[in-house]
Design an enzyme around this catalytic site. Structure first.
Site, short mmCIF file in Angstrom:
data_model
loop_
_atom_site.label_atom_id
_atom_site.label_comp_id
_atom_site.label_asym_id
_atom_site.label_seq_id
_atom_site.Cartn_x
_atom_site.Cartn_y
_atom_site.Cartn_z
CG ASP A 241 50.27 -26.63 11.91
OD1 ASP A 241 50.54 -27.72 12.45
OD2 ASP A 241 50.22 -25.55 12.53
N GLY B 8 51.97 -32.34 14.92
CA GLY B 8 50.76 -33.16 14.73
C GLY B 8 50.61 -33.42 13.25
CG HIS B 9 53.09 -35.04 11.03
ND1 HIS B 9 54.33 -35.60 11.01
CD2 HIS B 9 53.29 -33.71 11.07
CE1 HIS B 9 55.25 -34.64 11.04
NE2 HIS B 9 54.63 -33.49 11.08
CE LYS C 240 56.03 -30.60 8.66
NZ LYS C 240 55.16 -29.45 8.86
CD GLN D 111 58.04 -28.76 15.15
OE1 GLN D 111 59.19 -29.13 15.05
NE2 GLN D 111 57.13 -29.48 15.79
P1 IMP Z 1 57.30 -25.39 21.00
O1 IMP Z 1 57.83 -26.11 19.82
O2 IMP Z 1 56.21 -26.12 21.72
O3 IMP Z 1 58.37 -24.91 21.92
O4 IMP Z 1 56.58 -24.05 20.46
C1 IMP Z 1 57.33 -23.00 19.86
C2 IMP Z 1 56.55 -22.39 18.70
O5 IMP Z 1 56.47 -23.32 17.63
C3 IMP Z 1 55.11 -22.01 19.03
O6 IMP Z 1 54.76 -20.86 18.28
C4 IMP Z 1 54.31 -23.20 18.54
O7 IMP Z 1 52.99 -22.87 18.23
C5 IMP Z 1 55.11 -23.55 17.29
N1 IMP Z 1 54.97 -24.95 16.90
C6 IMP Z 1 55.58 -26.01 17.45
N2 IMP Z 1 55.25 -27.14 16.81
C7 IMP Z 1 54.43 -26.78 15.81
C8 IMP Z 1 53.78 -27.51 14.77
O8 IMP Z 1 53.92 -28.72 14.61
N3 IMP Z 1 53.01 -26.78 13.92
C9 IMP Z 1 52.89 -25.43 14.03
N4 IMP Z 1 53.48 -24.72 14.98
C10 IMP Z 1 54.24 -25.37 15.86
#
Ligand code: IMP
Length: 435
Positions: free
Chosen positions: A13, A40-41, A16, A223
Site C-alpha cells: 500500500d 489494490g492499486h 506503487k 505488496q
Molecule cells: P494474503 O496475501 O491475502 O495471503 O495476506 C497475507 C498478508 O499480506 C496479510 O497480512 C495481508 O493483509 C497482507 N497483504 C496482502 N496483500 C496486500 C496488499 O496489497 N497490501 C497490503 N497488505 C497486503
C-alpha cells in the site's frame, strides 16, 4: 534503461500504482510479476479514481501493453469484472495480455483461505481471504490449474478433479456448497475462459521483444518487501515474493534484464493484517494519520495500522531489492505534525538493541523503534513540484531518510493527484520525458 522494477519497500500500500501509472506512458510494456487480487492499486486520473487489483497500472495509457505475468495468481471472475468496469468507463483494454502459465484461483482456494484463518483463530495471519496462499500452495504441489487449462474442457475437468480430491477433508464444512460441484465449476471456468481467451499470450516473449528493441519495460510489484514470503515477517506475510528478484521468475526474464529498481515507501508506515510492526502508533496520532492518509484497504476496506517511518526496515528493503531509486509517497500527510520521528534502531528485551533488521521472528515481535526526532513543517506542500519548493525541514526529513537508507530519491509524492509529485534527476535520468 529498458528494464525498471517498481516494488513496495514496506508492508504494501505504498502507492506503487500511482508511480507505475506515471511512468507507464513512456513504457512499451508493464508486467505484473506476482501476487493476485490481494493487491489494490489506486490511480487518480483527472479527479476520477480507478482501483485496480489485477490489471497492471499502465492500462490507462492506450498503446501500452499491460501483461499479467506467469507469477501472478488470477481469479478469472475478478479479472473479467475489472475488465468490464474499465470498459464501462471508456478505458481501452486492448493492451491487456495474460500469461498462459499464470495460475488460477479456484473457488476452493477462497474457502481454504477462509477456513485456514478460522482454524488459526487468534493466531490468524489476517489474509485478504482472496485464496492467494492456497493457490500458490497448489502451484508448489503441482496441483495448480493454469490459464491455458481454461481452453480445454477435458483437461480442465481432470485437473479440477485431481486438485479437489485431496482437499475433501479440509473442505468438509463447504461440502454442500454448489460452488464445489465439479461440473458446475468446470462449466463456469470454461465460460470465464472464453471471455479471457483473446488476451491469453506468451507474455515473456512480449517482454523479451521489447527489451531487445531497447524499449522501457516496467516490472510492477504488488505488496511489499516486508510481506515477502522469504524475507518478510514470516509467517505474517503473503505467499509470493514481492522483491525485485522475483520479477525475473514472475515475468520470465534474467537478472540482467532489470536495470533499475525503484522502491516505494510512504513517509510513514502502514500495515494491514497481523504481525510485528516495531514503529506502530496507537491513539490520536495514529487516528489522525489514518484519517488524513485515507488509510483503509483498497481490497478489503480494513483500517490500516499506522506508525512512524521505520528506517531499519527500509534500509533492509533497500538491500534485498538492490534499490537504485527511492520513492517517498504521501509526504503531505505529515504536515503539521511536530516533531516527526523515524526509527533508526530497534530496541529489544533486556536492553538489547539492533542496528540491522533482525532475522529472528521473536526479536522482531518484541522490537520497538528507537526514534530520532526531526522537525516538522506547517506549510501546505501539496503544490510543490521540485525539492526547492519544499520547506527546509521537509527537505531535511527527505535527506535524512535517503542518506540513512543509502538510496537517492527518485520521486516524492505530495498529494493524491497525478501531478502532485516531485521528480528528481534520478527519475528524469531513468525515464526521461516520462515525468
Ligand atoms: P494474503 O496475501 O491475502 O495471503 O495476506 C497475507 C498478508 O499480506 C496479510 O497480512 C495481508 O493483509 C497482507 N497483504 C496482502 N496483500 C496486500 C496488499 O496489497 N497490501 C497490503 N497488505 C497486503
Amino acid at each position: 534503461m529498458p528494464g525498471l522494477a517498481i516494488v513496495g519497500a514496506q508492508w504494501g500500500d505504498e502507492g506503487k500504482g500511482k508511480i507505475t501509472d506515471l511512468v507507464a506512458e513512456r513504457a512499451d510494456v508493464v508486467v505484473r510479476f506476482q501476487g493476485g487480487n490481494n493487491a489494490g492499486h489506486t490511480i487518480v486520473r483527472d479527479g476520477a479514481v480507478f482501483k485496480l487489483h489485477l490489471i497492471p497500472s499502465g492500462i490507462l495509457h492506450a498503446g501500452v501493453i499491460c501483461a499479467i505475468g506467469n507469477g501472478v495468481v488470477i481469479n478469472p471472475r475478478v479479472l473479467t469484472e475489472e475488465l468490464d468496469g474499465l470498459k464501462r468507463r471508456g478505458v481501452d483494454t486492448a493492451g491487456l495480455r495474460i500469461s498462459a502459465n499464470a495460475h488460477l484461483i479456484m473457488p476452493y482456494h477462497l474457502m481454504l483461505d477462509q477456513a485456514g484463518e478460522a482454524r488459526l483463530g487468534k493466531l490468524e495471519i489476517g489474509t485478504t481471504r482472496r485464496g492467494i496462499g492456497p493457490c500458490y500452495a497448489d502451484k508448489a504441489e503441482r496441483l495448480g490449474i493454469r490459464i491455458q487449462d481454461l481452453l480445454d474442457e477435458k483437461i480442465l475437468k481432470q485437473k479440477i478433479y485431481a486438485a479437489l480430491e485431496p482437499k475433501r477433508q479440509s473442505l468438509r464444512p463447504y461440502a454442500k456448497d454448489p460452488l464445489l460441484d465439479l461440473h458446475a465449476m468446470t462449466e463456469d471456468y470454461r465460460t470465464l475462459g472464453h471471455r479471457l481467451e483473446p488476451y491469453i499470450a506468451d507474455t515473456a516473449r512480449i517482454v523479451w521483444e521489447s527489451l531487445d528493441r531497447d524499449r522501457l519495460v516496467i516490472y510492477e510489484g504488488a505488496q511489499g518487501a516486508l510481506l515477502d514470503i522469504d524475507h518478510g515477517t514470516y509467517p505474517f506475510v503473503t505467499s509470493s515474493n514481492p522483491v525485485a528478484g522475483a520479477a525475473c521468475v514472475g515475468a520470465g526474464v534474467g537478472p540482467k534484464d532489470i536495470d533499475d529498481v525503484w522502491g516505494v515507501a510512504k513517509a510513514y508506515v502502514t500495515r494491514v493484517g497481523s504481525g510485528p510492526f516495531p514503529t506502530e502508533l496507537d491513539g490520536d496520532l495514529a487516528d489522525e494519520i489514518r484519517a488524513r492518509g485515507g488509510e483503509y484497504g483498497t481490497t478489503t476496506g480494513r483500517a490500516r495500522r499506522c506508525g512512524w517511518l521505520d528506517l531499519v526496515a527500509l534500509r533492509y528493503a533497500a538491500r534485498i531489492n538492490g534499490l537504485t531509486g527511492l520513492i517517498v509517497t504521501k509526504l503531505d500527510v505529515l504536515t503539521g505534525i511536530h516533531p516527526l520521528c523515524v526509527a533508526t534502531r530497534y530496541l529489544g528485551s533486556e536492553d538489547a538493541s539492533f542496528d540491522e533488521f533482525p532475522y529472528h521472528q521473536s526479536i522482531v515481535h518484541k522490537a520497538s523503534g528507537e526514534m530520532t526526532e526531526l522537525p516538522g513543517w506547517d506549510e501546505d506542500i501539496t503544490g510543490a513540484r521540485s525539492l526547492e519548493d519544499l520547506p527546509e525541514t521537509a527537505r531535511r526529513y527527505l535527506d535524512f531518510v535517503s542518506d540513512f537508507v543509502g538510496v537517492p530519491l527518485a520521486f516524492v509524492g505530495v498529494g493524491p493527484g497525478r501531478d502532485q509529485i516531485i521528480a528528481t534527476e534520478v527519475a528524469e535520468r531513468g525515464v526521461g520525458a516520462a515525468v
